[in-house]
Scaffold this motif. Structure first.
Motif, PDB file in Angstrom:
ATOM      1  N   GLU A 257       0.838  -1.204   0.000  1.00  0.00           N
ATOM      2  CA  GLU A 257       0.000   0.000   0.000  1.00  0.00           C
ATOM      3  C   GLU A 257       0.875   1.257   0.000  1.00  0.00           C
ATOM      4  O   GLU A 257       0.566   2.245  -0.683  1.00  0.00           O
ATOM      5  CB  GLU A 257      -0.922  -0.002   1.220  1.00  0.00           C
ATOM      6  N   ILE A 258       1.969   1.215   0.749  1.00  0.00           N
ATOM      7  CA  ILE A 258       2.881   2.360   0.781  1.00  0.00           C
ATOM      8  C   ILE A 258       3.514   2.564  -0.598  1.00  0.00           C
ATOM      9  O   ILE A 258       3.615   3.697  -1.089  1.00  0.00           O
ATOM     10  CB  ILE A 258       3.961   2.149   1.856  1.00  0.00           C
ATOM     11  N   VAL A 259       3.925   1.466  -1.233  1.00  0.00           N
ATOM     12  CA  VAL A 259       4.520   1.569  -2.571  1.00  0.00           C
ATOM     13  C   VAL A 259       3.511   2.150  -3.558  1.00  0.00           C
ATOM     14  O   VAL A 259       3.836   3.043  -4.355  1.00  0.00           O
ATOM     15  CB  VAL A 259       5.018   0.193  -3.057  1.00  0.00           C
ATOM     16  N   ARG A 260       2.281   1.652  -3.501  1.00  0.00           N
ATOM     17  CA  ARG A 260       1.248   2.132  -4.440  1.00  0.00           C
ATOM     18  C   ARG A 260       1.004   3.625  -4.276  1.00  0.00           C
ATOM     19  O   ARG A 260       0.658   4.313  -5.241  1.00  0.00           O
ATOM     20  CB  ARG A 260      -0.067   1.373  -4.216  1.00  0.00           C
ATOM     21  N   ASN A 261       1.178   4.131  -3.063  1.00  0.00           N
ATOM     22  CA  ASN A 261       0.873   5.538  -2.802  1.00  0.00           C
ATOM     23  C   ASN A 261       2.077   6.463  -2.924  1.00  0.00           C
ATOM     24  O   ASN A 261       1.941   7.672  -2.681  1.00  0.00           O
ATOM     25  CB  ASN A 261       0.251   5.681  -1.412  1.00  0.00           C
ATOM     26  N   THR A 262       3.219   5.925  -3.277  1.00  0.00           N
ATOM     27  CA  THR A 262       4.401   6.756  -3.479  1.00  0.00           C
ATOM     28  C   THR A 262       4.945   6.672  -4.900  1.00  0.00           C
ATOM     29  O   THR A 262       5.448   7.665  -5.429  1.00  0.00           O
ATOM     30  CB  THR A 262       5.515   6.357  -2.487  1.00  0.00           C
ATOM     31  N   GLU A 263       4.877   5.501  -5.512  1.00  0.00           N
ATOM     32  CA  GLU A 263       5.408   5.335  -6.865  1.00  0.00           C
ATOM     33  C   GLU A 263       4.743   6.316  -7.838  1.00  0.00           C
ATOM     34  O   GLU A 263       3.517   6.353  -7.978  1.00  0.00           O
ATOM     35  CB  GLU A 263       5.195   3.901  -7.345  1.00  0.00           C
ATOM     36  N   LEU A 264       5.582   7.160  -8.474  1.00  0.00           N
ATOM     37  CA  LEU A 264       5.128   8.157  -9.459  1.00  0.00           C
ATOM     38  C   LEU A 264       4.116   9.143  -8.884  1.00  0.00           C
ATOM     39  O   LEU A 264       3.324   9.743  -9.624  1.00  0.00           O
ATOM     40  CB  LEU A 264       4.535   7.469 -10.698  1.00  0.00           C
ATOM     41  N   ASP A 267       2.798  14.355  -5.879  1.00  0.00           N
ATOM     42  CA  ASP A 267       2.799  15.164  -4.661  1.00  0.00           C
ATOM     43  C   ASP A 267       4.204  15.301  -4.088  1.00  0.00           C
ATOM     44  O   ASP A 267       4.468  16.202  -3.289  1.00  0.00           O
ATOM     45  CB  ASP A 267       1.868  14.550  -3.608  1.00  0.00           C
ATOM     46  N   PHE A 268       5.093  14.400  -4.470  1.00  0.00           N
ATOM     47  CA  PHE A 268       6.466  14.471  -4.000  1.00  0.00           C
ATOM     48  C   PHE A 268       7.349  15.300  -4.932  1.00  0.00           C
ATOM     49  O   PHE A 268       8.530  15.498  -4.651  1.00  0.00           O
ATOM     50  CB  PHE A 268       7.064  13.061  -3.889  1.00  0.00           C
ATOM     51  N   SER A 269       6.798  15.763  -6.047  1.00  0.00           N
ATOM     52  CA  SER A 269       7.605  16.443  -7.060  1.00  0.00           C
ATOM     53  C   SER A 269       7.512  17.955  -6.921  1.00  0.00           C
ATOM     54  O   SER A 269       6.419  18.527  -6.909  1.00  0.00           O
ATOM     55  CB  SER A 269       7.152  16.023  -8.467  1.00  0.00           C
ATOM     56  N   SER A 276       9.797  20.814 -13.538  1.00  0.00           N
ATOM     57  CA  SER A 276       9.258  19.904 -12.532  1.00  0.00           C
ATOM     58  C   SER A 276      10.217  18.749 -12.318  1.00  0.00           C
ATOM     59  O   SER A 276      10.779  18.216 -13.284  1.00  0.00           O
ATOM     60  CB  SER A 276       7.888  19.365 -12.970  1.00  0.00           C
ATOM     61  N   ALA A 277      10.397  18.375 -11.070  1.00  0.00           N
ATOM     62  CA  ALA A 277      11.191  17.188 -10.783  1.00  0.00           C
ATOM     63  C   ALA A 277      10.397  15.956 -11.182  1.00  0.00           C
ATOM     64  O   ALA A 277       9.179  15.901 -10.980  1.00  0.00           O
ATOM     65  CB  ALA A 277      11.546  17.140  -9.304  1.00  0.00           C
ATOM     66  N   PRO A 278      11.043  14.943 -11.739  1.00  0.00           N
ATOM     67  CA  PRO A 278      10.330  13.686 -12.025  1.00  0.00           C
ATOM     68  C   PRO A 278       9.778  13.097 -10.731  1.00  0.00           C
ATOM     69  O   PRO A 278      10.374  13.269  -9.661  1.00  0.00           O
ATOM     70  CB  PRO A 278      11.424  12.790 -12.620  1.00  0.00           C
ATOM     71  N   PRO A 279       8.643  12.395 -10.799  1.00  0.00           N
ATOM     72  CA  PRO A 279       8.079  11.795  -9.586  1.00  0.00           C
ATOM     73  C   PRO A 279       8.941  10.643  -9.086  1.00  0.00           C
ATOM     74  O   PRO A 279       9.780  10.116  -9.832  1.00  0.00           O
ATOM     75  CB  PRO A 279       6.703  11.309 -10.041  1.00  0.00           C
ATOM     76  N   PRO A 280       8.757  10.228  -7.828  1.00  0.00           N
ATOM     77  CA  PRO A 280       9.607   9.186  -7.242  1.00  0.00           C
ATOM     78  C   PRO A 280       9.371   7.807  -7.837  1.00  0.00           C
ATOM     79  O   PRO A 280       8.305   7.527  -8.401  1.00  0.00           O
ATOM     80  CB  PRO A 280       9.214   9.209  -5.758  1.00  0.00           C
ATOM     81  N   GLU A 318       8.339  14.504   6.248  1.00  0.00           N
ATOM     82  CA  GLU A 318       6.948  14.764   6.647  1.00  0.00           C
ATOM     83  C   GLU A 318       5.980  14.106   5.669  1.00  0.00           C
ATOM     84  O   GLU A 318       4.959  13.522   6.079  1.00  0.00           O
ATOM     85  CB  GLU A 318       6.688  16.270   6.710  1.00  0.00           C
ATOM     86  N   LYS A 319       6.287  14.198   4.384  1.00  0.00           N
ATOM     87  CA  LYS A 319       5.423  13.579   3.375  1.00  0.00           C
ATOM     88  C   LYS A 319       5.453  12.055   3.471  1.00  0.00           C
ATOM     89  O   LYS A 319       4.426  11.386   3.320  1.00  0.00           O
ATOM     90  CB  LYS A 319       5.834  14.035   1.974  1.00  0.00           C
ATOM     91  N   VAL A 320       6.640  11.511   3.721  1.00  0.00           N
ATOM     92  CA  VAL A 320       6.759  10.063   3.865  1.00  0.00           C
ATOM     93  C   VAL A 320       5.958   9.582   5.075  1.00  0.00           C
ATOM     94  O   VAL A 320       5.230   8.582   4.997  1.00  0.00           O
ATOM     95  CB  VAL A 320       8.237   9.646   3.998  1.00  0.00           C
ATOM     96  N   GLU A 321       6.071  10.289   6.182  1.00  0.00           N
ATOM     97  CA  GLU A 321       5.306   9.920   7.378  1.00  0.00           C
ATOM     98  C   GLU A 321       3.803   9.959   7.103  1.00  0.00           C
ATOM     99  O   GLU A 321       3.048   9.063   7.511  1.00  0.00           O
ATOM    100  CB  GLU A 321       5.633  10.873   8.529  1.00  0.00           C
ATOM    101  N   HIS A 322       3.365  10.979   6.384  1.00  0.00           N
ATOM    102  CA  HIS A 322       1.931  11.128   6.084  1.00  0.00           C
ATOM    103  C   HIS A 322       1.438   9.970   5.224  1.00  0.00           C
ATOM    104  O   HIS A 322       0.377   9.382   5.513  1.00  0.00           O
ATOM    105  CB  HIS A 322       1.702  12.454   5.359  1.00  0.00           C
ATOM    106  N   VAL A 323       2.206   9.607   4.189  1.00  0.00           N
ATOM    107  CA  VAL A 323       1.798   8.503   3.321  1.00  0.00           C
ATOM    108  C   VAL A 323       1.758   7.193   4.099  1.00  0.00           C
ATOM    109  O   VAL A 323       0.829   6.384   3.949  1.00  0.00           O
ATOM    110  CB  VAL A 323       2.740   8.392   2.110  1.00  0.00           C
ATOM    111  N   CYS A 324       2.756   6.964   4.924  1.00  0.00           N
ATOM    112  CA  CYS A 324       2.812   5.721   5.708  1.00  0.00           C
ATOM    113  C   CYS A 324       1.647   5.628   6.682  1.00  0.00           C
ATOM    114  O   CYS A 324       1.063   4.552   6.873  1.00  0.00           O
ATOM    115  CB  CYS A 324       4.138   5.630   6.459  1.00  0.00           C
ATOM    116  N   THR A 325       1.314   6.748   7.290  1.00  0.00           N
ATOM    117  CA  THR A 325       0.188   6.761   8.241  1.00  0.00           C
ATOM    118  C   THR A 325      -1.127   6.495   7.529  1.00  0.00           C
ATOM    119  O   THR A 325      -1.954   5.699   7.995  1.00  0.00           O
ATOM    120  CB  THR A 325       0.136   8.114   8.966  1.00  0.00           C
ATOM    121  N   GLN A 326      -1.325   7.159   6.409  1.00  0.00           N
ATOM    122  CA  GLN A 326      -2.549   6.938   5.635  1.00  0.00           C
ATOM    123  C   GLN A 326      -2.653   5.483   5.183  1.00  0.00           C
ATOM    124  O   GLN A 326      -3.733   4.870   5.252  1.00  0.00           O
ATOM    125  CB  GLN A 326      -2.578   7.865   4.419  1.00  0.00           C
ATOM    126  N   ALA A 327      -1.534   4.933   4.716  1.00  0.00           N
ATOM    127  CA  ALA A 327      -1.533   3.549   4.250  1.00  0.00           C
ATOM    128  C   ALA A 327      -1.839   2.594   5.395  1.00  0.00           C
ATOM    129  O   ALA A 327      -2.597   1.619   5.228  1.00  0.00           O
ATOM    130  CB  ALA A 327      -0.178   3.215   3.632  1.00  0.00           C
TER     131      ALA A 327
END
Length: 572
Positions: A257-264, A267-269, A276-280, A318-327
């Motif tokens: 779930e964490i991977v699905r919500n971070t890959e590309l 919001d991280f760009s 624009s920075a490429p997405p993660p 902060e963004k990583v923590e937010h995604v992990c918490t949501q997941a």
């Protein structure tokens, strides 16, 4: 001593001769052969009359504790005044596995061209066209980046022949750019030392990485370089037999779930202006099982790369923590919903599932272990770090494996066995830099791209555009840093391997802080069999652009002859 008016005469042949010798050093990154480039440069510089007379102006600067005993090579033409231009290039190259049966030709451009011609119909269309037209020079390192390095060195030799040279020019050649930038991080300390010793005023650092073209008629100047952080995520689950799935917590479920919500995830760009920075994207992902059995894995771990234009490490965390918490919340909701349905037709395992959301950074995990075991934990932790650092230097374990081995070690001292997510950062860290972020830019630097574009149009009939960031990741990231103390604090809280094995010389970066620009030849297919560099750029255009840049920054118009310097070329 030579005449300033003729300093670029026949420089194309000098660059060719130098490059052909330079790329013969098969300086594969993170190998013992990387020092071949260092030895070549010291031999080359020692034969230049200026450095025979002034031996203190060139040498090597060892990388402390380096397992391959690598060093930074430096050379300086010390003229009048304090104003200084710094050239930088890296002398390591990537492996040649993709060359297959052509490996023996990878470092011999002329022979490689003949061999490629035999298989030209199997090459990509663009590479075949460039090969047939003879407009590009093929070979490992021709573009990335001994071509640019050869231009810098050829110019430095010409400057060394000028009597009463105005200003100073330094060339830094660094190893390890393709891995952890250990060379550039050491070079920062060298530059700080040179600045203090010779009272230098660093006006700009110019890298000569190859640039790529979207519009083949336009070159590109980069007035900065993209940053990079590599967050890691470690999910600790709870073991159970697959026949008792509700008695356990499968870390693969949450990690997925964490991977699905971070890959590309854009919001991280960062977006700066029209860039624009490429997405993660994820670079590593695995569970902890060593062999097959019918229980869940205890943990899952992985890391992903984020390129930044403006974000700090703290903001990324902060963004990583937010995604992990949501997941975590979503996975628990789905698990409870599934368990409720299961209980409608089967005997309940428990009244309700016991799991709660638990997300923390690595620093908090260590504090929890220290609270339980005090100095015992701290002492054992330091020994573990030292052991892993030594193992990495010996090459028996890699950086990512070491990071998660350290996380696993800390969990041995954690008494609460409930599932949780731990996040942090894995080296390397590249600050994002741009001339945009300087409050006050010298006018010569502020207008440099536009002035060079005017010069190129006049002499070559081409235009060069400018961008705020070089997106290929480069050593220019260590030319300046914003909020250095806050950045270092964020890294200390999030990066387990910071200190013993990996460090960022924040104080020295702040000491040498200077604007930067990438001015390099047009290149294609870096790291591939068809790596190549445009001959006109390599031998004619880029040397003169760099020389013009030096003349503008050091305010010495006598270095350049606009009239008759070159014939205006046709658009490529």
């Amino acid at each position: 001593m030579g005449d300033k008016k003729d300093i670029l005469q026949e420089i194309d042949q000098d660059i060719r001769d130098l490059l052909y010798r330079y790329i013969k050093t098969q300086s594969f990154t993170c190998t013992e052969r990387e020092k071949e480039a260092e030895q070549f440069l010291m031999d080359y510089l020692s034969e230049i009359p200026y450095f025979k007379t002034h031996p203190k102006y060139f040498g090597t600067w060892p990388i402390p504790g380096d397992s391959f005993d690598r060093a930074v090579c430096y050379s300086m033409v010390k003229g009048t005044g304090d104003d200084t231009v710094v050239f930088v290039h890296h002398n390591d190259v990537v492996e040649v596995e993709d060359f297959k049966l052509l490996k023996s030709y990878a470092f011999s451009p002329d022979e490689l061209e003949q061999e490629l011609y035999k298989i030209k119909d199997s090459l990509p269309k663009d590479a075949k066209k460039d090969l047939e037209e003879g407009t590009f020079l093929f070979g490992r390192g021709t573009a990335d980046m001994k071509g640019g390095g050869s231009i810098q060195l050829a110019l430095l030799q010409r400057y060394s022949e000028i009597k009463d040279f105005k200003g100073n020019v330094i060339v830094i050649a660094v190893p390890d750019e393709e891995n952890l930038s250990a060379g550039m991080r050491a070079a920062v300390k060298l530059l700080a030392e040179l600045k203090e010793t010779y009272h230098l005023n660093y006006k700009i650092m110019i890298n000569s990485e190859p640039h790529q073209r979207k519009d083949f008629t336009k070159g590109i100047f980069s007035e900065g370089s993209v940053g990079k952080v590599m967050p890691f995520v470690y999910v600790r689950g709870y073991l159970s037999h697959i026949g008792k799935v509700f008695e356990g917590f499968n870390p693969l479920n949450l990690m997925s779930e964490i991977v699905r919500n971070t890959e590309l995830n854009m919001d991280f760009s960062d977006v700066v202006g029209k860039e624009s920075a490429p997405p993660p994207t994820w670079l590593y992902l695995k569970d902890s099982k060593k062999q097959y059995d019918v229980s869940m894995p205890l943990s899952a771990s992985g890391c992903f790369s984020i390129l930044t234009l403006n974000q700090t490490p703290a903001e990324v965390m902060e963004k990583v923590e937010h995604v992990c918490t949501q997941a975590f919340c979503k996975v628990l909701d789905e698990m409870n919903e599934s368990y409720a349905r299961f209980c409608q037709v089967a005997e309940p395992v428990a009244k309700e599932l016991p799991w709660n959301v638990r997300v923390m950074d690595f620093h908090s995990l260590c504090e929890e272990a220290a609270a339980a075991y005090g100095d015992t934990f701290r002492g054992h932790y330091q020994k573990k770090v030292a052991h892993l650092s030594q193992s990495m230097r010996e090459g028996t374990i890699n950086l990512i494996e070491s990071n998660f081995a350290l996380v696993e070690f800390v969990f041995d001292y954690i008494e609460d066995l409930s599932p949780r997510v731990v996040y942090g950062l894995i080296p390397p860290y590249y600050p994002n830099v741009s001339n945009l972020y300087f409050d006050r830019l010298d006018e010569s630097v502020k207008n440099l791209a536009d002035d060079l574009d005017d010069y190129i149009w006049k002499n070559y009939g081409q235009h060069y555009t400018k961008e705020y960031f070089y997106t290929g990741i480069s050593d220019l990231s260590y030319t300046s840093i914003r909020e250095g103390s806050k950045t270092l604090e964020a890294l200390e809280n999030s990066m387990p391997l910071l200190g013993e094995f990996y460090s960022i010389p924040v104080a020295e970066i702040e000491q040498i802080s200077m604007p930067c620009m990438n001015i390099g030849p047009w290149g294609k297919d870096f790291h591939k069999l068809t790596e190549r560099v445009c001959k006109e750029d390599l031998f004619q255009r880029t040397p003169r652009i760099l020389n013009k840049a030096v003349s503008l920054i050091l305010d010495d118009p006598s270095l350049v002859q606009d009239d008759g310097l070159s014939q205006k070329g046709e658009l490529i």
